[in-house]
Enzyme design. Sequence first.
Site, PDB file in Angstrom:
ATOM      1  N   CYS A  79       0.827  -1.202   0.000  1.00  0.00           N
ATOM      2  CA  CYS A  79       0.000   0.000   0.000  1.00  0.00           C
ATOM      3  C   CYS A  79       0.869   1.263   0.000  1.00  0.00           C
ATOM      4  CB  CYS A  79      -0.996  -0.068   1.152  1.00  0.00           C
ATOM      5  SG  CYS A  79      -2.445   0.940   0.847  1.00  0.00           S
ATOM      6  N   HIS A 170      -3.385  -4.730   1.861  1.00  0.00           N
ATOM      7  CA  HIS A 170      -2.738  -5.003   3.155  1.00  0.00           C
ATOM      8  C   HIS A 170      -2.712  -6.511   3.424  1.00  0.00           C
ATOM      9  CE1 HIS A 170      -2.434  -0.976   5.122  1.00  0.00           C
ATOM     10  NE2 HIS A 170      -3.279  -0.675   4.148  1.00  0.00           N
ATOM     11  N   GLU A 172      -1.138  -8.116   5.522  1.00  0.00           N
ATOM     12  CA  GLU A 172      -0.854  -8.437   6.928  1.00  0.00           C
ATOM     13  C   GLU A 172      -2.115  -8.381   7.786  1.00  0.00           C
ATOM     14  OE1 GLU A 172      -0.550  -5.649   5.484  1.00  0.00           O
ATOM     15  OE2 GLU A 172      -0.924  -3.996   6.847  1.00  0.00           O
TER      16      GLU A 172
HETATM   17  N1  GLN Z   1      -3.573   6.426   0.800  1.00  0.00           N
HETATM   18  C1  GLN Z   1      -2.298   6.134   1.397  1.00  0.00           C
HETATM   19  C2  GLN Z   1      -1.171   6.874   0.695  1.00  0.00           C
HETATM   20  O1  GLN Z   1      -1.380   7.463  -0.303  1.00  0.00           O
HETATM   21  C3  GLN Z   1      -2.017   4.654   1.370  1.00  0.00           C
HETATM   22  C4  GLN Z   1      -3.052   3.945   2.215  1.00  0.00           C
HETATM   23  C5  GLN Z   1      -2.553   2.730   2.892  1.00  0.00           C
HETATM   24  O2  GLN Z   1      -1.348   2.459   3.002  1.00  0.00           O
HETATM   25  N2  GLN Z   1      -3.485   1.989   3.412  1.00  0.00           N
HETATM   26  O3  GLN Z   1      -0.077   6.851   1.162  1.00  0.00           O
END
Ligand code: GLN
Length: 195
Positions: A79, A170, A172
């Site tokens: 992410c 995610h 995890e």
């Molecule tokens: N929206 C976040 C970003 O741009 C990422 C979101 C996340 O890691 N769950 O960094």
Amino acid sequence: MIKVGVLGLQGAVREHVLSVEACGAEAVVIKRKEQLDEVDGLILPGGESTTMRRLIDKYDFMDSLKEFAQSGKPMFGTCAGLILLAKHIIGYDEPHIGVMDVRVERNSFGRQRESFEADLDIAGVAEDFAAVFIRAPHIVEAGENVEILSKHNGRIVAAREGRFLGCSFHPELTDDHRLTGYFVEMIKESKQLAI
Ligand code: GLN
């Protein structure tokens, strides 16, 4: 035993530690850049990439993270971590670590779908991976050496370029540790090559 670092500046750190341990490896929460020397691979967790970048600068981590990326040791960005690894971020002139040949778009699943779960087919990992997406980015474009591992509704959500692994979601946050296990295998392979 394989030692996997989890960058511990912000985000879903503890969950990654548990997932690494469930895969039979040792997890090290990285809070100081000197600790990077101790580990065989590094997970960059989800969170907020702009906040994480601020903390990376505050604790003087950037050069060490770039060196780590050049050292041949695998890195896995989940992410926000994927955003940190990407060479190109839509709307930004400069990347963060900037080592994986992908172009990412932040928060790209729309406000009404801030978070959701989807069953993914991830090449070499699982055909039924329950993935949790939270304000997730996706990979808009991938370089020729990037292997696309998974798509959701036509969008690339997991990819690998050599020793770099990235995903939009995610892995995890559930007790399905197969993608973390895949990363641990990448680390084992890289250690064998280094001998
Ligand atoms: N929206 C976040 C970003 O741009 C990422 C979101 C996340 O890691 N769950 O960094």
